[in-house]
Design an enzyme around this catalytic site. Sequence first.
Site, PDB file in Angstrom:
ATOM      1  N   ASP A 133     -15.790 -21.656-100.820  1.00 55.65           N
ATOM      2  CA  ASP A 133     -17.011 -22.408-101.488  1.00 55.65           C
ATOM      3  C   ASP A 133     -16.544 -23.258-102.788  1.00 55.65           C
ATOM      4  O   ASP A 133     -16.087 -24.255-102.707  1.00 55.65           O
ATOM      5  CB  ASP A 133     -18.114 -21.425-101.654  1.00 55.65           C
ATOM      6  CG  ASP A 133     -19.400 -22.124-102.042  1.00 55.65           C
ATOM      7  OD1 ASP A 133     -19.636 -23.215-101.571  1.00 55.65           O
ATOM      8  OD2 ASP A 133     -20.087 -21.530-102.788  1.00 55.65           O
TER       9      ASP A 133
ATOM     10  N   VAL B 190     -24.922 -21.028 -95.437  1.00 55.31           N
ATOM     11  CA  VAL B 190     -24.785 -20.752 -94.008  1.00 55.31           C
ATOM     12  C   VAL B 190     -24.968 -19.412 -93.819  1.00 55.31           C
ATOM     13  O   VAL B 190     -24.295 -18.524 -94.554  1.00 55.31           O
ATOM     14  CB  VAL B 190     -23.590 -21.436 -93.264  1.00 55.31           C
ATOM     15  CG1 VAL B 190     -23.638 -22.850 -93.054  1.00 55.31           C
ATOM     16  CG2 VAL B 190     -22.319 -21.082 -93.993  1.00 55.31           C
TER      17      VAL B 190
ATOM     18  N   GLU C 191      -9.955 -15.729 -95.398  1.00 56.12           N
ATOM     19  CA  GLU C 191     -11.217 -15.931 -95.689  1.00 56.12           C
ATOM     20  C   GLU C 191     -12.295 -16.528 -94.696  1.00 56.12           C
ATOM     21  O   GLU C 191     -12.004 -17.034 -93.793  1.00 56.12           O
ATOM     22  CB  GLU C 191     -11.372 -16.772 -96.759  1.00 56.12           C
ATOM     23  CG  GLU C 191     -11.320 -16.185 -98.288  1.00 56.12           C
ATOM     24  CD  GLU C 191     -12.817 -15.526 -98.758  1.00 56.12           C
ATOM     25  OE1 GLU C 191     -13.368 -15.098 -97.800  1.00 56.12           O
ATOM     26  OE2 GLU C 191     -12.800 -15.576 -99.961  1.00 56.12           O
TER      27      GLU C 191
ATOM     28  N   GLY D 248     -17.053 -10.348 -95.568  1.00 51.01           N
ATOM     29  CA  GLY D 248     -17.445 -11.603 -94.845  1.00 51.01           C
ATOM     30  C   GLY D 248     -16.622 -12.106 -93.698  1.00 51.01           C
ATOM     31  O   GLY D 248     -16.808 -12.623 -92.567  1.00 51.01           O
TER      32      GLY D 248
HETATM   33  P1  IMP Z   1     -16.003 -19.011-103.674  1.00 50.10           P
HETATM   34  O1  IMP Z   1     -15.246 -18.121-104.320  1.00 50.10           O
HETATM   35  O2  IMP Z   1     -17.215 -19.828-104.514  1.00 50.10           O
HETATM   36  O3  IMP Z   1     -15.060 -20.064-102.777  1.00 50.10           O
HETATM   37  O4  IMP Z   1     -16.809 -18.246-102.806  1.00 50.10           O
HETATM   38  C1  IMP Z   1     -16.417 -17.448-101.810  1.00 50.10           C
HETATM   39  C2  IMP Z   1     -17.394 -16.460-101.142  1.00 50.10           C
HETATM   40  O5  IMP Z   1     -18.959 -16.674-101.648  1.00 50.10           O
HETATM   41  C3  IMP Z   1     -17.166 -16.377 -99.924  1.00 50.10           C
HETATM   42  O6  IMP Z   1     -16.156 -15.520 -99.357  1.00 50.10           O
HETATM   43  C4  IMP Z   1     -18.652 -15.947 -99.368  1.00 50.10           C
HETATM   44  O7  IMP Z   1     -18.675 -14.406 -99.368  1.00 50.10           O
HETATM   45  C5  IMP Z   1     -19.565 -16.483-100.242  1.00 50.10           C
HETATM   46  N1  IMP Z   1     -20.170 -17.628 -99.904  1.00 50.10           N
HETATM   47  C6  IMP Z   1     -19.928 -18.866-100.246  1.00 50.10           C
HETATM   48  N2  IMP Z   1     -20.770 -19.962 -99.542  1.00 50.10           N
HETATM   49  C7  IMP Z   1     -21.437 -18.969 -98.882  1.00 50.10           C
HETATM   50  C8  IMP Z   1     -22.646 -19.371 -97.570  1.00 50.10           C
HETATM   51  O8  IMP Z   1     -22.917 -20.520 -97.373  1.00 50.10           O
HETATM   52  N3  IMP Z   1     -22.750 -18.279 -96.968  1.00 50.10           N
HETATM   53  C9  IMP Z   1     -22.689 -16.854 -97.177  1.00 50.10           C
HETATM   54  N4  IMP Z   1     -21.540 -16.679 -97.827  1.00 50.10           N
HETATM   55  C10 IMP Z   1     -21.290 -17.727 -98.825  1.00 50.10           C
HETATM   56 MG    MG Z   2     -16.316 -13.676 -98.592  1.00 47.81          MG
END
Ligand code: IMP
Ligand code: MG
Length: 178
Positions: free
Chosen positions: A106, A156, A102, A48
Amino acid sequence: MSTIKVHDKTFATFLSESAINEQIKRIAQEINTDYKGKTPLFIAILNGSFMFASDLFKELDIEAQVCFIKLASYQGVKSTGNVVTSIGLDVSLKDRDVIVIEDIVDTGKTLHDFLPQIMDQHPSSLKIATLLHKPEALKYPLTIDYVGFSIPNKFVVGYGLDYDGLGRNLREIFQLAE
Ligand code: IMP
Ligand code: MG
């Protein structure tokens, strides 16, 4: 407001190309100031963050290095939960000023699991830069040093971020329409 369709879902315009560029320039200026005289090593997390990493890197006027890693999480074979493996982290982090890049933070789980692996290598400092942050979704304690946009807890797509593999090529960021 314009809408687009990615797979089966409709997304609405959310962050314009110029708003994104403006925030990237602001973050780059902060980093240029904070790391003056240093040579930070950026670790961009694929997939991403590739667009953000590229545009941010172009705005730096200090000496800097960048490497890209891909994180793979597996279900623990035993009851150990998820393991995050860094694929391609082939640079020594010892005594380096490390900045993790990053696309979005999320729940914070990805970074929460990965940062200890960086700390194991004894960098002299460690900071996090993310283009997007969903504060309401954060479940793991995390200090984020550079944030482009704090956004509501809605899915998003665009500017590197995907919905089921698609949408990464969009120049703007779109939000899931209700
Ligand atoms: P986390 O480990 O929950 O913080 O999520 C991180 C990863 O989830 C990010 O690097 C994204 O690849 C994916 N992600 C989280 N939210 C979104 C979103 O709204 N759209 C697309 N990818 C997301
Ligand atoms: Mg990511």
